[in-house]
Scaffold this motif. Structure first.
Motif, PDB file in Angstrom:
ATOM      1  N   UNK A  52       0.861  -1.391  -0.062  1.00 47.19           N
ATOM      2  CA  UNK A  52      -0.013  -0.012   0.166  1.00 47.19           C
ATOM      3  C   UNK A  52       0.672   1.198   0.091  1.00 47.19           C
ATOM      4  N   UNK A  53       2.019   1.260   0.773  1.00 47.59           N
ATOM      5  CA  UNK A  53       2.856   2.205   0.783  1.00 47.59           C
ATOM      6  C   UNK A  53       3.517   2.664  -0.734  1.00 47.59           C
ATOM      7  N   UNK A  54       3.866   1.584  -1.363  1.00 46.35           N
ATOM      8  CA  UNK A  54       4.535   1.661  -2.387  1.00 46.35           C
ATOM      9  C   UNK A  54       3.529   2.038  -3.503  1.00 46.35           C
ATOM     10  N   UNK A  55       2.125   1.596  -3.579  1.00 44.70           N
ATOM     11  CA  UNK A  55       1.259   1.882  -4.464  1.00 44.70           C
ATOM     12  C   UNK A  55       0.967   3.466  -4.378  1.00 44.70           C
ATOM     13  N   UNK A  56       0.779   3.912  -2.999  1.00 44.63           N
ATOM     14  CA  UNK A  56       0.586   5.235  -2.680  1.00 44.63           C
ATOM     15  C   UNK A  56       1.710   6.079  -3.351  1.00 44.63           C
ATOM     16  N   UNK A  57       2.875   5.739  -2.999  1.00 43.74           N
ATOM     17  CA  UNK A  57       4.248   6.441  -3.476  1.00 43.74           C
ATOM     18  C   UNK A  57       4.027   6.658  -5.311  1.00 43.74           C
ATOM     19  N   UNK A  58       3.512   5.254  -5.890  1.00 47.00           N
ATOM     20  CA  UNK A  58       3.716   5.417  -7.364  1.00 47.00           C
ATOM     21  C   UNK A  58       2.548   6.263  -7.830  1.00 47.00           C
ATOM     22  N   UNK A  59       1.380   6.475  -7.078  1.00 45.90           N
ATOM     23  CA  UNK A  59       0.191   7.267  -7.621  1.00 45.90           C
ATOM     24  C   UNK A  59       0.619   8.814  -7.563  1.00 45.90           C
ATOM     25  N   UNK A  60       1.476   8.913  -6.303  1.00 48.11           N
ATOM     26  CA  UNK A  60       1.893  10.514  -6.140  1.00 48.11           C
ATOM     27  C   UNK A  60       2.785  10.846  -7.325  1.00 48.11           C
ATOM     28  N   UNK A  61       3.722   9.896  -7.645  1.00 50.67           N
ATOM     29  CA  UNK A  61       4.563  10.212  -8.603  1.00 50.67           C
ATOM     30  C   UNK A  61       4.086  10.298  -9.856  1.00 50.67           C
ATOM     31  N   UNK A  62       3.035   9.363 -10.255  1.00 44.95           N
ATOM     32  CA  UNK A  62       2.272   9.466 -11.542  1.00 44.95           C
ATOM     33  C   UNK A  62       1.601  10.850 -11.578  1.00 44.95           C
ATOM     34  N   UNK A  63       0.954  11.213 -10.747  1.00 40.21           N
ATOM     35  CA  UNK A  63       0.013  12.615 -10.873  1.00 40.21           C
ATOM     36  C   UNK A  63       1.147  13.549 -10.952  1.00 40.21           C
ATOM     37  N   UNK A  64       2.397  13.572 -10.345  1.00 42.45           N
ATOM     38  CA  UNK A  64       3.476  14.642 -10.636  1.00 42.45           C
ATOM     39  C   UNK A  64       3.988  14.739 -11.919  1.00 42.45           C
ATOM     40  N   UNK A  65       4.226  13.419 -12.567  1.00 42.93           N
ATOM     41  CA  UNK A  65       4.750  13.420 -13.850  1.00 42.93           C
ATOM     42  C   UNK A  65       3.820  13.799 -14.974  1.00 42.93           C
ATOM     43  N   UNK A  66       2.393  13.368 -14.588  1.00 41.05           N
ATOM     44  CA  UNK A  66       1.423  13.695 -15.454  1.00 41.05           C
ATOM     45  C   UNK A  66       1.349  15.434 -15.642  1.00 41.05           C
ATOM     46  N   UNK A  67       1.217  16.002 -14.350  1.00 43.05           N
ATOM     47  CA  UNK A  67       1.301  17.520 -14.554  1.00 43.05           C
ATOM     48  C   UNK A  67       2.542  17.996 -15.142  1.00 43.05           C
ATOM     49  N   UNK A  68       3.516  17.582 -15.065  1.00 40.55           N
ATOM     50  CA  UNK A  68       4.874  18.048 -15.525  1.00 40.55           C
ATOM     51  C   UNK A  68       4.737  17.943 -17.026  1.00 40.55           C
ATOM     52  N   UNK A  69       4.187  16.804 -17.630  1.00 36.02           N
ATOM     53  CA  UNK A  69       4.341  16.882 -19.029  1.00 36.02           C
ATOM     54  C   UNK A  69       2.970  17.460 -19.503  1.00 36.02           C
ATOM     55  N   UNK A  70       1.964  17.639 -18.918  1.00 38.44           N
ATOM     56  CA  UNK A  70       0.869  18.435 -19.276  1.00 38.44           C
ATOM     57  C   UNK A  70       1.218  19.920 -19.318  1.00 38.44           C
TER      58      UNK A  70
ATOM     59  N   UNK B 241      -2.599  22.588 -16.852  1.00 39.20           N
ATOM     60  CA  UNK B 241      -2.309  21.997 -15.496  1.00 39.20           C
ATOM     61  C   UNK B 241      -3.330  20.688 -15.437  1.00 39.20           C
ATOM     62  N   UNK B 242      -2.782  19.786 -14.565  1.00 40.43           N
ATOM     63  CA  UNK B 242      -3.587  18.353 -14.726  1.00 40.43           C
ATOM     64  C   UNK B 242      -3.370  17.776 -13.488  1.00 40.43           C
ATOM     65  N   UNK B 243      -4.040  16.595 -13.466  1.00 36.23           N
ATOM     66  CA  UNK B 243      -3.810  15.909 -12.050  1.00 36.23           C
ATOM     67  C   UNK B 243      -4.328  14.528 -12.475  1.00 36.23           C
TER      68      UNK B 243
END
Length: 362
Positions: free
Chosen positions: A209-227, A233-235
């Motif tokens: 669960x901790x790794x999954x939470x970290x992956x979700x947070x990193x995915x959101x950050x990467x998506x906002x950086x690309x967009x 601005x995105x999430x």
């Protein structure tokens, strides 16, 4: 006369020199002030250069820490996958062992009930047979022998009904008792194993669960950086549906209000075709960076993009994939790939033009 003329000629030059010296004397404070200001500016430039160098050092340090965390996240993802496989295998083994133990337990209980009934019957028979006290009776010897013979035949019938003699029944009972002790010890070992497996499963689930939470947070950050490369601005929003399956919904804000604040993010379905395709590309790239997938295939992702979105998307795609050395990517597009630069890691394959005049396929 010649000396007077020479004196007349020297007088204007002397006056010009004095005037020049007075002007120079008047300009010296300004020159000194300018030199002092120049020194201040040079000092300010040195300070700003030092601050810039410090900021660059901090940026490089943070970038290095981020790369270390990304590497650790990839390693943790691999460990989580391994833990999940081991957990599933251990769970299956535990279920099989539990089923075997349950069957043995039922067999032991049935055997104990059967032995208890036989012990009761045996005890009743022994109670009648072991009475050694002499009893006064008025019966004759023949009558007593007949009664003993009747009792003996009754014992034989009981043993025949039991399928074993008294001695064999006692041996079977002792064997069953020994087997019961062994099964009890085995049950205790299995319960300890079950407790350890349950504890390990809970620990792995918590880490997962901790790794999954970290992956979700990193995915959101990467998506906002690309967009953000299109000034958007995105999430990414993660939730669970009615079947308890994880769902991911991207949202993008494309405009700012009069106060310079981003408007409410829209669902991807409410965007235009080009914006939707660009958002989908950003989402795929964000997931590929955090998932560690070794293979990525994209089929006609740019057919609905306008030229601006397509140019930015291709440049972003090439930049990300050239840095991702552990992933092989195949991109299929009906449009021109001229915006994609040539390089040792990039191979372009162009299909032959279709001959619309042919009547038979080659």
């Amino acid at each position: 006369d010649e000396e007077e003329e020479a004196a007349d000629e020297e007088e204007p030059g002397s006056e010009s020199t004095e005037v020049f010296e007075r002007e120079m004397a008047a300009m010296r404070p300004q020159q000194q002030a300018l030199l002092a200001k120049k020194s201040e500016w040079e000092e300010e430039v040195r300070k700003r250069a030092a601050a810039l160098e410090t900021a660059q050092g901090v940026r490089d340090e943070r970038k290095a820490r981020f790369n270390v965390k990304a590497t650790r996240a990839s390693e943790l993802a691999e460990k989580v996958a391994t833990f999940a496989a081991e957990h599933q295998a251990a769970k299956e083994r535990g279920e099989k062992v539990g089923e075997r133990v349950e069957r043995k337990r039922k067999e032991v209980e049935a055997r104990e009930r059967e032995l208890a009934e036989k012990r009761k019957e045996h005890a009743a028979i022994l109670e009648k047979l072991d009475e050694q006290t002499r009893v006064e009776t008025d019966r004759s010897q023949a009558a007593l022998e007949k009664m003993i013979d009747t009792k003996r035949r009754k014992i034989e019938r009981v043993e025949a009904a039991m399928g074993m003699s008294k001695d064999v029944a006692e041996d079977e009972w002792l064997k069953a008792k020994s087997q019961e002790k062994k099964l009890g010890k085995r049950m205790a070992d299995l319960r300890r194993l079950e407790e350890e497996l349950t504890k390990g499963i809970k620990t792995r689930h918590r880490k997962y669960k901790n790794v999954l939470k970290s992956r979700k947070r990193n995915a959101t950050w990467e998506f906002d950086k690309f967009i953000g490369q299109r000034d958007f601005q995105g999430r990414l929003t993660f939730s669970k549906d009615e079947r308890n399956v994880d769902r991911m919904e991207p949202a993008v804000a494309t405009q700012k209000n009069s106060e310079g604040q981003w408007e409410e993010a829209k669902c991807v379905k409410e965007l235009s075709g080009g914006e939707r395709s660009f958002s989908s590309l950003c989402m795929v790239l964000a997931l590929s960076k955090v998932s560690g997938a070794p293979f990525l295939a994209m089929d006609e992702f740019d057919v609905f993009m306008d030229e601006t979105n397509r140019t930015v998307g291709l440049r972003m795609l090439v930049d990300v994939l050239q840095k991702k050395r552990d992933c092989q990517t195949i991109v299929i597009s009906p449009l021109s790939m001229a915006a994609v630069p040539d390089g040792p890691d990039i191979t372009k394959i162009k299909m032959k033009e279709v001959d619309r005049t042919q009547n038979v396929l080659a």
